[in-house]
Design a protein around this motif. Sequence first.
Motif, PDB file in Angstrom:
ATOM      1  N   VAL A   8      80.578 -12.351 -45.646  1.00 26.12           N
ATOM      2  CA  VAL A   8      80.124 -13.523 -44.913  1.00 26.12           C
ATOM      3  C   VAL A   8      78.867 -13.239 -44.120  1.00 26.12           C
ATOM      4  O   VAL A   8      77.974 -14.070 -44.012  1.00 26.12           O
ATOM      5  CB  VAL A   8      81.261 -14.025 -43.981  1.00 26.12           C
ATOM      6  CG1 VAL A   8      80.733 -15.046 -42.979  1.00 26.12           C
ATOM      7  CG2 VAL A   8      82.380 -14.632 -44.815  1.00 26.12           C
ATOM      8  N   THR A   9      78.763 -12.045 -43.536  1.00 30.71           N
ATOM      9  CA  THR A   9      77.642 -11.747 -42.646  1.00 30.71           C
ATOM     10  C   THR A   9      76.451 -11.115 -43.351  1.00 30.71           C
ATOM     11  O   THR A   9      75.349 -11.119 -42.827  1.00 30.71           O
ATOM     12  CB  THR A   9      78.101 -10.792 -41.520  1.00 30.71           C
ATOM     13  OG1 THR A   9      78.615  -9.582 -42.111  1.00 30.71           O
ATOM     14  CG2 THR A   9      79.189 -11.437 -40.683  1.00 30.71           C
ATOM     15  N   GLU A  10      76.631 -10.581 -44.538  1.00 31.96           N
ATOM     16  CA  GLU A  10      75.538  -9.896 -45.218  1.00 31.96           C
ATOM     17  C   GLU A  10      74.436 -10.883 -45.588  1.00 31.96           C
ATOM     18  O   GLU A  10      74.690 -11.927 -46.198  1.00 31.96           O
ATOM     19  CB  GLU A  10      76.055  -9.202 -46.476  1.00 31.96           C
ATOM     20  CG  GLU A  10      75.003  -8.350 -47.168  1.00 31.96           C
ATOM     21  CD  GLU A  10      75.585  -7.570 -48.338  1.00 31.96           C
ATOM     22  OE1 GLU A  10      74.817  -6.897 -49.014  1.00 31.96           O
ATOM     23  OE2 GLU A  10      76.814  -7.664 -48.566  1.00 31.96           O
ATOM     24  N   LEU A  11      73.204 -10.582 -45.226  1.00 30.25           N
ATOM     25  CA  LEU A  11      72.077 -11.473 -45.454  1.00 30.25           C
ATOM     26  C   LEU A  11      71.634 -11.424 -46.908  1.00 30.25           C
ATOM     27  O   LEU A  11      71.358 -10.346 -47.444  1.00 30.25           O
ATOM     28  CB  LEU A  11      70.908 -11.106 -44.543  1.00 30.25           C
ATOM     29  CG  LEU A  11      69.639 -11.944 -44.724  1.00 30.25           C
ATOM     30  CD1 LEU A  11      69.901 -13.398 -44.317  1.00 30.25           C
ATOM     31  CD2 LEU A  11      68.483 -11.361 -43.908  1.00 30.25           C
ATOM     32  N   VAL A  12      71.562 -12.583 -47.537  1.00 27.73           N
ATOM     33  CA  VAL A  12      70.976 -12.704 -48.863  1.00 27.73           C
ATOM     34  C   VAL A  12      69.488 -12.963 -48.668  1.00 27.73           C
ATOM     35  O   VAL A  12      69.090 -14.013 -48.156  1.00 27.73           O
ATOM     36  CB  VAL A  12      71.636 -13.845 -49.665  1.00 27.73           C
ATOM     37  CG1 VAL A  12      70.935 -14.031 -51.011  1.00 27.73           C
ATOM     38  CG2 VAL A  12      73.113 -13.544 -49.874  1.00 27.73           C
ATOM     39  N   ARG A  13      68.667 -12.007 -49.057  1.00 28.47           N
ATOM     40  CA  ARG A  13      67.247 -12.040 -48.731  1.00 28.47           C
ATOM     41  C   ARG A  13      66.525 -13.203 -49.402  1.00 28.47           C
ATOM     42  O   ARG A  13      65.639 -13.819 -48.808  1.00 28.47           O
ATOM     43  CB  ARG A  13      66.601 -10.708 -49.135  1.00 28.47           C
ATOM     44  CG  ARG A  13      65.139 -10.573 -48.751  1.00 28.47           C
ATOM     45  CD  ARG A  13      64.657  -9.139 -48.933  1.00 28.47           C
ATOM     46  NE  ARG A  13      63.231  -9.020 -48.696  1.00 28.47           N
ATOM     47  CZ  ARG A  13      62.319  -9.077 -49.648  1.00 28.47           C
ATOM     48  NH1 ARG A  13      62.687  -9.267 -50.910  1.00 28.47           N
ATOM     49  NH2 ARG A  13      61.031  -8.959 -49.370  1.00 28.47           N
ATOM     50  N   ARG A  14      66.878 -13.506 -50.650  1.00 29.01           N
ATOM     51  CA  ARG A  14      66.250 -14.622 -51.362  1.00 29.01           C
ATOM     52  C   ARG A  14      67.333 -15.599 -51.827  1.00 29.01           C
ATOM     53  O   ARG A  14      67.746 -15.601 -52.972  1.00 29.01           O
ATOM     54  CB  ARG A  14      65.437 -14.112 -52.559  1.00 29.01           C
ATOM     55  CG  ARG A  14      64.141 -13.435 -52.175  1.00 29.01           C
ATOM     56  CD  ARG A  14      63.393 -12.919 -53.402  1.00 29.01           C
ATOM     57  NE  ARG A  14      63.003 -13.978 -54.322  1.00 29.01           N
ATOM     58  CZ  ARG A  14      62.337 -13.766 -55.454  1.00 29.01           C
ATOM     59  NH1 ARG A  14      62.014 -12.539 -55.813  1.00 29.01           N
ATOM     60  NH2 ARG A  14      62.013 -14.780 -56.238  1.00 29.01           N
ATOM     61  N   PRO A  15      67.795 -16.450 -50.924  1.00 26.10           N
ATOM     62  CA  PRO A  15      68.928 -17.327 -51.262  1.00 26.10           C
ATOM     63  C   PRO A  15      68.623 -18.339 -52.360  1.00 26.10           C
ATOM     64  O   PRO A  15      69.533 -18.814 -53.028  1.00 26.10           O
ATOM     65  CB  PRO A  15      69.233 -18.029 -49.936  1.00 26.10           C
ATOM     66  CG  PRO A  15      67.951 -17.970 -49.169  1.00 26.10           C
ATOM     67  CD  PRO A  15      67.328 -16.663 -49.542  1.00 26.10           C
ATOM     68  N   PHE A  16      67.335 -18.669 -52.556  1.00 30.66           N
ATOM     69  CA  PHE A  16      66.979 -19.682 -53.547  1.00 30.66           C
ATOM     70  C   PHE A  16      66.471 -19.076 -54.856  1.00 30.66           C
ATOM     71  O   PHE A  16      66.012 -19.802 -55.735  1.00 30.66           O
ATOM     72  CB  PHE A  16      65.915 -20.611 -52.968  1.00 30.66           C
ATOM     73  CG  PHE A  16      66.303 -21.222 -51.647  1.00 30.66           C
ATOM     74  CD1 PHE A  16      67.450 -21.997 -51.528  1.00 30.66           C
ATOM     75  CD2 PHE A  16      65.531 -21.005 -50.509  1.00 30.66           C
ATOM     76  CE1 PHE A  16      67.821 -22.552 -50.308  1.00 30.66           C
ATOM     77  CE2 PHE A  16      65.889 -21.548 -49.293  1.00 30.66           C
ATOM     78  CZ  PHE A  16      67.042 -22.332 -49.190  1.00 30.66           C
ATOM     79  N   GLU A  17      66.565 -17.765 -54.976  1.00 33.18           N
ATOM     80  CA  GLU A  17      66.084 -17.100 -56.188  1.00 33.18           C
ATOM     81  C   GLU A  17      66.854 -17.621 -57.402  1.00 33.18           C
ATOM     82  O   GLU A  17      68.079 -17.738 -57.384  1.00 33.18           O
ATOM     83  CB  GLU A  17      66.268 -15.592 -56.071  1.00 33.18           C
ATOM     84  CG  GLU A  17      65.701 -14.816 -57.235  1.00 33.18           C
ATOM     85  CD  GLU A  17      65.799 -13.311 -57.032  1.00 33.18           C
ATOM     86  OE1 GLU A  17      65.132 -12.567 -57.770  1.00 33.18           O
ATOM     87  OE2 GLU A  17      66.552 -12.884 -56.122  1.00 33.18           O
ATOM     88  N   GLY A  18      66.131 -17.932 -58.464  1.00 32.64           N
ATOM     89  CA  GLY A  18      66.749 -18.426 -59.685  1.00 32.64           C
ATOM     90  C   GLY A  18      66.828 -19.935 -59.770  1.00 32.64           C
ATOM     91  O   GLY A  18      67.105 -20.484 -60.837  1.00 32.64           O
ATOM     92  N   LEU A  19      66.595 -20.634 -58.654  1.00 35.16           N
ATOM     93  CA  LEU A  19      66.578 -22.088 -58.682  1.00 35.16           C
ATOM     94  C   LEU A  19      65.199 -22.587 -59.106  1.00 35.16           C
ATOM     95  O   LEU A  19      64.180 -21.990 -58.739  1.00 35.16           O
ATOM     96  CB  LEU A  19      66.899 -22.666 -57.297  1.00 35.16           C
ATOM     97  CG  LEU A  19      68.316 -22.496 -56.774  1.00 35.16           C
ATOM     98  CD1 LEU A  19      68.390 -22.974 -55.326  1.00 35.16           C
ATOM     99  CD2 LEU A  19      69.310 -23.264 -57.634  1.00 35.16           C
TER     100      LEU A  19
END
Length: 332
Positions: A60-71
């Motif tokens: 839950v807390t781990e940051l996803v650096r590129r959340p929109f990657e692949g969109l």
Amino acid sequence: MAKKRVHSGAGKKSSGRSRTGSPAAGTDAAYPVVGAREPCPCGSGRRYKACHGRAAAQAVTELVRRPFEGLPGECDWVALRELVPAATVELSLRDGLPEGVPSVTLATVLPMAWPALRRDDGAVLLALQNDTASGDLSRDLADVLLRALSAEPGSPVAGERAAADGQRLQDVLAPEAGFTPVIHSGFEFWLDDAANSTPEVAASLERANEAAIPTARLSGVEAAYWCRTPERNHLRWVMPHPEEELLDALARLHAAGASSLGEGTRLVGSFRAHGLMVPVWDLPSEMDSEDVEKPAAGFAERLAEAISSDIPLSAEERRARSGLTHRQVTLN
């Protein structure tokens, strides 16, 4: 006609959890979420937070650096999240729209800071600029969207903590669909019936319109946004290139005196947002978005040539790169 379920499609691994939240038969990979100090449901005798809750908390807390990657339109997703006051985008779902939902629209913000809204006619609006509960913005937004699809018409959707193994936007949205932002001068798109809006929504709309900075998306290049401020105008351009590669290319152009967008303009630095770099130019106050189109297209050509170079940076270019790096700000 039964409503369609939005799911991640073939190939998505099962979470090992039944619909009730209990471990699915024959698995030991997932357990119900309980209080942090309660005994872990796996039967280890340890508290949940020290056993299976540890991995869930980290997810839950781990940051996803590129959340929109692949969109589709990743750079525009970042721009609408961080730069643009008022914009909407029509979204397409992987499995199509459920019965009773005529459309799904992404909006920069919604009244009263609602995470999502289902209109009286069943249409869904999803807000992009709200605070989220975890380090994965894509998962949090997908959770709000999925709950909005089944919300009662005419009701807002509250924010909640998404399951650590929940679906992400990449699972829910149609991968082949385009992503074309529509920029608005104000937030009137909030209202499907202005005459029947509540006083709270009307007041929220007035405050939002007063704070909105005039913004326009350039048509000749991707994800470049002009804006007007009282002192100067600016161009903020979200770019998809790897950071080190882009910094080298900008340094080459800066050292060669080719990083501006014409007389009176200046590349002043950049910031990082959701894993991408956003160079920023100061523009004269009289330079409108239409005036930037041709210079931006020319810069895009120069940048492509600079990126393709594999010649080591000169001493002057290294100094320019150092200056650009020192003027870089990280938003998230």
